[in-house]
Design an enzyme around this catalytic site. Structure first.
Site, PDB file in Angstrom:
ATOM      1  N   ILE A  52       0.831  -1.205   0.000  1.00  9.71           N
ATOM      2  CA  ILE A  52       0.000   0.000   0.000  1.00  9.71           C
ATOM      3  C   ILE A  52       0.866   1.256   0.000  1.00  9.71           C
ATOM      4  O   ILE A  52       1.974   1.253   0.552  1.00  9.71           O
ATOM      5  CB  ILE A  52      -0.964  -0.029   1.224  1.00  9.71           C
ATOM      6  CG1 ILE A  52      -2.109   0.975   1.075  1.00  9.71           C
ATOM      7  CG2 ILE A  52      -0.208   0.170   2.541  1.00  9.71           C
ATOM      8  CD1 ILE A  52      -3.242   0.737   2.062  1.00  9.71           C
ATOM      9  N   CYS A  53       0.390   2.298  -0.661  1.00 11.36           N
ATOM     10  CA  CYS A  53       1.006   3.628  -0.588  1.00 11.36           C
ATOM     11  C   CYS A  53      -0.134   4.628  -0.426  1.00 11.36           C
ATOM     12  O   CYS A  53      -1.171   4.290   0.134  1.00 11.36           O
ATOM     13  CB  CYS A  53       1.875   3.914  -1.813  1.00 11.36           C
ATOM     14  SG  CYS A  53       0.971   4.052  -3.366  1.00 11.36           S
ATOM     15  N   ARG A  54       0.010   5.850  -0.886  1.00  6.47           N
ATOM     16  CA  ARG A  54      -1.066   6.820  -0.730  1.00  6.47           C
ATOM     17  C   ARG A  54      -2.216   6.543  -1.700  1.00  6.47           C
ATOM     18  O   ARG A  54      -3.364   6.489  -1.315  1.00  6.47           O
ATOM     19  CB  ARG A  54      -0.559   8.253  -0.901  1.00  6.47           C
ATOM     20  CG  ARG A  54      -1.656   9.296  -0.609  1.00  6.47           C
ATOM     21  CD  ARG A  54      -1.160  10.725  -0.724  1.00  6.47           C
ATOM     22  NE  ARG A  54      -0.868  11.024  -2.126  1.00  6.47           N
ATOM     23  CZ  ARG A  54       0.308  11.496  -2.566  1.00  6.47           C
ATOM     24  NH1 ARG A  54       1.285  11.723  -1.741  1.00  6.47           N
ATOM     25  NH2 ARG A  54       0.492  11.733  -3.845  1.00  6.47           N
ATOM     26  N   MET A  80      -3.868   4.264   0.806  1.00  6.38           N
ATOM     27  CA  MET A  80      -4.281   4.768   2.110  1.00  6.38           C
ATOM     28  C   MET A  80      -5.424   5.769   1.975  1.00  6.38           C
ATOM     29  O   MET A  80      -6.216   5.931   2.896  1.00  6.38           O
ATOM     30  CB  MET A  80      -3.094   5.404   2.844  1.00  6.38           C
ATOM     31  CG  MET A  80      -2.138   4.405   3.451  1.00  6.38           C
ATOM     32  SD  MET A  80      -2.903   3.214   4.619  1.00  6.38           S
ATOM     33  CE  MET A  80      -3.498   4.306   5.916  1.00  6.38           C
TER      34      MET A  80
END
Length: 101
Positions: A52-54, A80
């Site tokens: 996961i990232c932004r 996120m």
């Protein structure tokens, strides 16, 4: 991939330190995307790794890189941002209200 992860999932957060500090999933493991190569040995290879990232772009890159090296990976495509919108739990490292930076 939606933000509904199987119980006990290995969630790898590849965002930068300031983004992690602002808010992250409580069970996530933090390895910034730029440190993946040197810290890859910390990531389990015996189960799926949810990355996961932004927003999903950096995690897509990390997912491809890890998969190419033999990991079973899943990109959390809504990142996120989607995690927060879905109302999933978040904590911060700063003591203030967690948010997605």
């Amino acid at each position: 991939m939606s933000t509904d992860l199987p119980a006990g999932s290995y969630l790898l957060d590849v965002r930068e330190d300031d983004e992690w500090a602002a808010g992250h999933a409580p069970e996530a493991v933090h390895i910034p995307v730029g440190a993946l190569a040197e810290r890859a040995a910390e990531i389990p290879q015996d189960r799926e790794v949810f990355v996961i990232c932004r927003s999903g772009a950096r995690s897509a890159y990390a997912t491809q890189a890890l998969a190419g090296a033999g990991w079973k990976t899943v990109n959390v495509a809504d990142g996120m941002t989607g995690w927060a919108v879905a109302g999933r739990p978040m904590i911060s490292e700063t003591g203030s209200e967690p948010y997605v930076a």
